[in-house]
Scaffold this active site. Structure first.
Site, mmCIF file in Angstrom:
data_model
loop_
_atom_site.group_PDB
_atom_site.id
_atom_site.type_symbol
_atom_site.label_atom_id
_atom_site.label_comp_id
_atom_site.label_asym_id
_atom_site.label_seq_id
_atom_site.Cartn_x
_atom_site.Cartn_y
_atom_site.Cartn_z
ATOM 1 C CG ASP A 95 6.833 -0.309 5.390
ATOM 2 O OD1 ASP A 95 7.017 -1.474 4.976
ATOM 3 O OD2 ASP A 95 6.061 -0.038 6.331
ATOM 4 C CD GLU A 194 -0.669 -5.124 9.919
ATOM 5 O OE1 GLU A 194 0.236 -4.858 9.109
ATOM 6 O OE2 GLU A 194 -1.327 -4.248 10.514
HETATM 7 O O1 KIV Z 1 4.272 0.316 8.776
HETATM 8 C C1 KIV Z 1 4.363 -0.457 9.740
HETATM 9 O O2 KIV Z 1 4.545 -0.057 10.899
HETATM 10 C C2 KIV Z 1 4.250 -1.884 9.480
HETATM 11 C C3 KIV Z 1 4.147 -2.791 10.665
HETATM 12 C C4 KIV Z 1 2.765 -2.740 11.184
HETATM 13 C C5 KIV Z 1 4.566 -4.170 10.336
HETATM 14 O O3 KIV Z 1 4.222 -2.290 8.360
#
Ligand code: KIV
Length: 285
Positions: A95, A194
């Site tokens: 991310d 989501e």
């Molecule tokens: O940060 C995370 O765990 C996510 C998932 C909920 C897809 O983005």
């Protein structure tokens, strides 16, 4: 490339981007979970999870914050590196945290580059449509695979007024589909959906060539993702209603730690006459 005991480079075929689109074409579901450290990544990889997400949910489940907003790029690089070391097969996605891709496209490129070069991720994930579409296009142009993320955007939690279901109104559902198509056009290889109504996710999944990965978005997405701590019963707080608990490791950990403390206090551990780790080290000298 990295190896571990169970999965060596020689006997494991890595999951690659084209495999995911092929899975969608064949109607084979994609399994994705989050991991934040080497040990968990190794276990999930052994289990055959296709995509391992180093989510910025790190902030909530591992670092104890109330939202994902305090997570820094340095923290993501650090944890992504640990996860990458534990994975031989799965494709690792990292991310991009809050404000690491919104300030300028150049900065987004530099920051994504760190997750790939220093963290060892194969791809990055960014939230939102709109300006994020241009960011995705530039990253893809530079050779960095991008996963989109639409619906409930945890990095917008204050604007959204909490972690609540999105795209309930027709206009919002139409905007979400437009954003998903724009991300596909920009070169994203998959999109996380989501907390949206299952019917909306079904429509988006049908209209995209690239896979959709759902979390609280019904059964028709091309794959599913959960926060591993939630599905393993490790999260101390309430989990979202769509989570299925596959284990109760939290309670098992408490019971094991209690049994250990009882044994130590009662003098049952270590057992008299048994050689301990320390004895063995001493014996080698
Ligand atoms: O940060 C995370 O765990 C996510 C998932 C909920 C897809 O983005």
């Amino acid at each position: 490339m990295l190896m571990n005991k169970e999965n060596s480079v020689a006997d494991v075929k890595r999951v690659r981007l084209p495999d995911l689109e092929a899975q969608k074409r064949r109607g084979e579901k994609i399994a994705m979970l989050t991991a934040y450290d080497y040990t968990m990544a190794r276990l999930l990889d052994r289990a055959g999870i296709d995509l391992i997400l180093v989510g910025d949910s790190l902030g909530m489940v591992v670092l104890g914050y109330e939202t994902t907003l305090p997570v820094t790029l340095d923290a993501m690089v650090h944890h992504t590196r640990a996860v990458s070391r534990g994975v031989a097969r799965a494709l690792v996605v990292a991310d991009m945290p809050f404000l690491t891709y919104q300030l300028s496209i150049d900065e987004a490129l530099r920051n994504a580059g760190r997750l790939i070069q220093e963290g060892g991720a194969a791809a990055v994930k960014i939230e939102g449509g709109g300006a994020s579409v241009g960011v995705a296009a530039r990253l893809v142009e530079a050779g960095i695979p991008v996963m989109g993320h639409l619906g409930l955007l945890p990095q917008h939690v204050h604007q959204l007024g909490g972690f609540r279901q999105q795209a309930r109104l027709e206009a919002d559902a139409e905007q979400l589909l437009a954003d998903a198509l724009a991300l596909e056009e920009a070169g994203a290889f998959a999109v996380v959906l989501e907390s949206i109504p299952a019917s909306v996710a079904t429509g988006v999944t049908a209209d995209l060539q690239i896979p959709t990965i759902g979390i609280g978005a019904g059964p028709d997405c091309d794959g599913q993702v959960l926060v591993s701590y939630d599905m393993l019963g490790l999260s101390p707080d309430a989990v979202p209603p769509f989570v299925r608990r596959y284990a109760d490791l939290g309670e098992q950990t408490v019971a094991a730690a209690k049994a250990y403390a009882d044994d130590v206090r009662a003098g049952r551990f270590p057992a008299a006459g048994r050689r301990t780790e320390a004895d063995l080290v001493g014996a080698e000298k």
